[in-house]
Design a protein around this motif. Structure first.
Motif, PDB file in Angstrom:
ATOM      1  N   LYS A 135      31.570  40.192  24.617  1.00  0.00           N
ATOM      2  CA  LYS A 135      32.628  40.263  23.601  1.00  0.00           C
ATOM      3  C   LYS A 135      33.974  40.587  24.237  1.00  0.00           C
ATOM      4  CE  LYS A 135      32.454  41.784  19.441  1.00  0.00           C
ATOM      5  NZ  LYS A 135      32.245  42.577  18.219  1.00  0.00           N
ATOM      6  N   LEU A 136      34.109  41.825  24.731  1.00  0.00           N
ATOM      7  CA  LEU A 136      35.388  42.262  25.294  1.00  0.00           C
ATOM      8  C   LEU A 136      35.750  41.465  26.553  1.00  0.00           C
ATOM      9  CD1 LEU A 136      37.778  44.248  25.296  1.00  0.00           C
ATOM     10  CD2 LEU A 136      36.338  45.850  26.559  1.00  0.00           C
ATOM     11  N   GLY A 137      34.769  41.267  27.435  1.00  0.00           N
ATOM     12  CA  GLY A 137      35.028  40.521  28.667  1.00  0.00           C
ATOM     13  C   GLY A 137      35.539  39.114  28.392  1.00  0.00           C
ATOM     14  N   VAL A 138      34.887  38.443  27.456  1.00  0.00           N
ATOM     15  CA  VAL A 138      35.309  37.082  27.087  1.00  0.00           C
ATOM     16  C   VAL A 138      36.714  37.123  26.491  1.00  0.00           C
ATOM     17  CG1 VAL A 138      34.861  35.179  25.465  1.00  0.00           C
ATOM     18  CG2 VAL A 138      32.975  36.148  26.811  1.00  0.00           C
ATOM     19  N   GLN A 139      36.940  38.104  25.628  1.00  0.00           N
ATOM     20  CA  GLN A 139      38.250  38.265  24.985  1.00  0.00           C
ATOM     21  C   GLN A 139      39.358  38.469  26.025  1.00  0.00           C
ATOM     22  OE1 GLN A 139      37.774  41.307  21.924  1.00  0.00           O
ATOM     23  NE2 GLN A 139      39.959  41.760  22.061  1.00  0.00           N
ATOM     24  N   LEU A 140      39.104  39.319  27.022  1.00  0.00           N
ATOM     25  CA  LEU A 140      40.115  39.603  28.042  1.00  0.00           C
ATOM     26  C   LEU A 140      40.429  38.388  28.915  1.00  0.00           C
ATOM     27  CD1 LEU A 140      38.996  43.186  29.177  1.00  0.00           C
ATOM     28  CD2 LEU A 140      40.999  42.590  27.791  1.00  0.00           C
ATOM     29  N   LEU A 141      39.506  37.424  28.925  1.00  0.00           N
ATOM     30  CA  LEU A 141      39.728  36.204  29.723  1.00  0.00           C
ATOM     31  C   LEU A 141      40.189  35.041  28.850  1.00  0.00           C
ATOM     32  CD1 LEU A 141      36.624  36.386  32.098  1.00  0.00           C
ATOM     33  CD2 LEU A 141      39.022  36.835  32.689  1.00  0.00           C
ATOM     34  N   THR A 142      40.506  35.322  27.588  1.00  0.00           N
ATOM     35  CA  THR A 142      40.788  34.227  26.664  1.00  0.00           C
ATOM     36  C   THR A 142      42.262  33.836  26.551  1.00  0.00           C
ATOM     37  OG1 THR A 142      38.774  34.549  25.416  1.00  0.00           O
ATOM     38  CG2 THR A 142      40.545  33.422  24.289  1.00  0.00           C
ATOM     39  N   ASN A 195      52.941  38.620  35.774  1.00  0.00           N
ATOM     40  CA  ASN A 195      52.477  38.728  34.399  1.00  0.00           C
ATOM     41  C   ASN A 195      50.983  38.389  34.451  1.00  0.00           C
ATOM     42  OD1 ASN A 195      52.121  38.679  31.677  1.00  0.00           O
ATOM     43  ND2 ASN A 195      53.339  36.836  31.326  1.00  0.00           N
ATOM     44  N   ILE A 196      50.141  39.359  34.094  1.00  0.00           N
ATOM     45  CA  ILE A 196      48.712  39.173  34.306  1.00  0.00           C
ATOM     46  C   ILE A 196      47.887  39.343  33.030  1.00  0.00           C
ATOM     47  CG2 ILE A 196      48.699  39.889  36.730  1.00  0.00           C
ATOM     48  CD1 ILE A 196      47.749  42.691  35.703  1.00  0.00           C
ATOM     49  N   SER A 197      46.695  38.786  33.073  1.00  0.00           N
ATOM     50  CA  SER A 197      45.673  39.126  32.082  1.00  0.00           C
ATOM     51  C   SER A 197      44.363  39.206  32.859  1.00  0.00           C
ATOM     52  CB  SER A 197      45.609  38.082  30.965  1.00  0.00           C
ATOM     53  OG  SER A 197      45.034  36.899  31.453  1.00  0.00           O
ATOM     54  N   GLY A 198      43.261  39.384  32.113  1.00  0.00           N
ATOM     55  CA  GLY A 198      41.985  39.503  32.797  1.00  0.00           C
ATOM     56  C   GLY A 198      41.428  40.907  32.633  1.00  0.00           C
ATOM     57  N   PHE A 199      40.548  41.287  33.563  1.00  0.00           N
ATOM     58  CA  PHE A 199      39.898  42.580  33.421  1.00  0.00           C
ATOM     59  C   PHE A 199      39.845  43.337  34.735  1.00  0.00           C
ATOM     60  CE2 PHE A 199      36.554  39.717  34.725  1.00  0.00           C
ATOM     61  CZ  PHE A 199      35.840  40.455  35.655  1.00  0.00           C
ATOM     62  N   SER A 200      39.689  44.635  34.582  1.00  0.00           N
ATOM     63  CA  SER A 200      39.488  45.527  35.707  1.00  0.00           C
ATOM     64  C   SER A 200      38.387  46.494  35.287  1.00  0.00           C
ATOM     65  CB  SER A 200      40.805  46.252  36.000  1.00  0.00           C
ATOM     66  OG  SER A 200      40.668  47.047  37.145  1.00  0.00           O
ATOM     67  N   VAL A 201      37.952  47.330  36.203  1.00  0.00           N
ATOM     68  CA  VAL A 201      36.866  48.258  35.890  1.00  0.00           C
ATOM     69  C   VAL A 201      37.337  49.691  36.125  1.00  0.00           C
ATOM     70  CG1 VAL A 201      34.576  49.048  36.639  1.00  0.00           C
ATOM     71  CG2 VAL A 201      35.019  46.602  36.358  1.00  0.00           C
ATOM     72  N   ALA A 202      37.079  50.541  35.144  1.00  0.00           N
ATOM     73  CA  ALA A 202      37.340  51.971  35.315  1.00  0.00           C
ATOM     74  C   ALA A 202      35.994  52.652  35.520  1.00  0.00           C
ATOM     75  CB  ALA A 202      38.047  52.521  34.084  1.00  0.00           C
ATOM     76  N   ALA A 215      43.242  44.223  32.272  1.00  0.00           N
ATOM     77  CA  ALA A 215      43.895  44.271  33.592  1.00  0.00           C
ATOM     78  C   ALA A 215      45.372  44.646  33.496  1.00  0.00           C
ATOM     79  CB  ALA A 215      43.754  42.923  34.301  1.00  0.00           C
ATOM     80  N   SER A 216      45.978  44.456  32.343  1.00  0.00           N
ATOM     81  CA  SER A 216      47.407  44.770  32.222  1.00  0.00           C
ATOM     82  C   SER A 216      47.681  46.256  32.460  1.00  0.00           C
ATOM     83  CB  SER A 216      47.942  44.339  30.856  1.00  0.00           C
ATOM     84  OG  SER A 216      47.311  45.080  29.842  1.00  0.00           O
ATOM     85  N   PHE A 217      46.640  47.096  32.419  1.00  0.00           N
ATOM     86  CA  PHE A 217      46.805  48.506  32.751  1.00  0.00           C
ATOM     87  C   PHE A 217      47.213  48.692  34.207  1.00  0.00           C
ATOM     88  CE2 PHE A 217      44.672  49.611  28.802  1.00  0.00           C
ATOM     89  CZ  PHE A 217      45.396  50.741  28.443  1.00  0.00           C
ATOM     90  N   LEU A 218      46.936  47.697  35.046  1.00  0.00           N
ATOM     91  CA  LEU A 218      47.316  47.785  36.456  1.00  0.00           C
ATOM     92  C   LEU A 218      48.838  47.796  36.602  1.00  0.00           C
ATOM     93  CD1 LEU A 218      44.700  45.246  37.882  1.00  0.00           C
ATOM     94  CD2 LEU A 218      44.618  47.726  38.078  1.00  0.00           C
TER      95      LEU A 218
END
Length: 184
Positions: free
Chosen positions: A90-97, A31-38, A54-57
């Motif tokens: 904004k989005l980066g902080v949100q994805l790590l929150t 079960n993950i959160s965080g970010f990835s790059v497209a 990151a949940s798209f992974l």
């Protein structure tokens, strides 16, 4: 021996760093959160980079790419990158929150585009300081932000090559399994 709970992969473009992360996530049903790059464009000749959840992974669908999550753009290869720091802050902080209920936080990848995104950097450090394990990619170059992360006592870095990527995958899989089991 202290297990280092923040694991980063580094190495040349295209050696399979993100692939290792995605294999570990699927193998352990994390079960993950965080970010990835497209990315958009051709390999080593990218035209755009997007910050995605990151949940798209864990899914088969493609993440949305739009001006709200595009953090770097260039009209052609000879031009400089136009960077949108707000996407990180904004989005980066949100994805790590919202990381309370996850097994692992994904950071794929940390690099140079976020060098002046100080809110985002602060959030990255906060997550590294938390008790959540982090699995990420750190760009194979030197800057203040990346070097600070590399020099942390709780960070372990694996250099991935075409020759050793299967070994690194097994090692990271083993480590993440260990870290998660210790936390239960």
């Amino acid at each position: 021996m202290m297990i280092k709970k923040n694991i980063f992969l580094t190495g040349s473009v295209g050696v399979g760093k993100s692939k290792i992360i995605s294999k570990v996530i699927k193998q352990l049903s994390l079960n993950i959160s965080g970010f990835s790059v497209a990315r958009e464009g051709k390999k080593n000749n990218w035209s755009s980079f997007y910050l995605i959840d990151a949940s798209f992974l864990n899914k088969d669908e493609q993440p949305r790419k739009n001006e709200f999550n595009r953090f770097a753009f260039r009209s052609d290869y000879s031009k400089n990158w136009e960077i949108n720091i707000r996407v990180f802050d904004k989005l980066g902080v949100q994805l790590l929150t919202n990381i309370d209920d996850v097994d692992v936080v994904i950071m794929d990848e940390l690099g140079r585009f976020e060098l002046t995104a100080f809110k985002f950097q602060k959030k990255v450090i906060e997550v590294l300081n938390s008790d959540k394990p982090v699995l990420g990619v750190i760009k194979d170059e030197s800057n203040v932000f990346l070097d600070d992360i590399r020099n942390r006592k709780d960070v372990q870095i694996f250099r991935v090559t075409l020759e050793n990527r299967e070994e690194v995958y097994k090692e990271v899989l083993f480590l993440i399994k260990q870290i998660i089991t210790l936390k239960e």
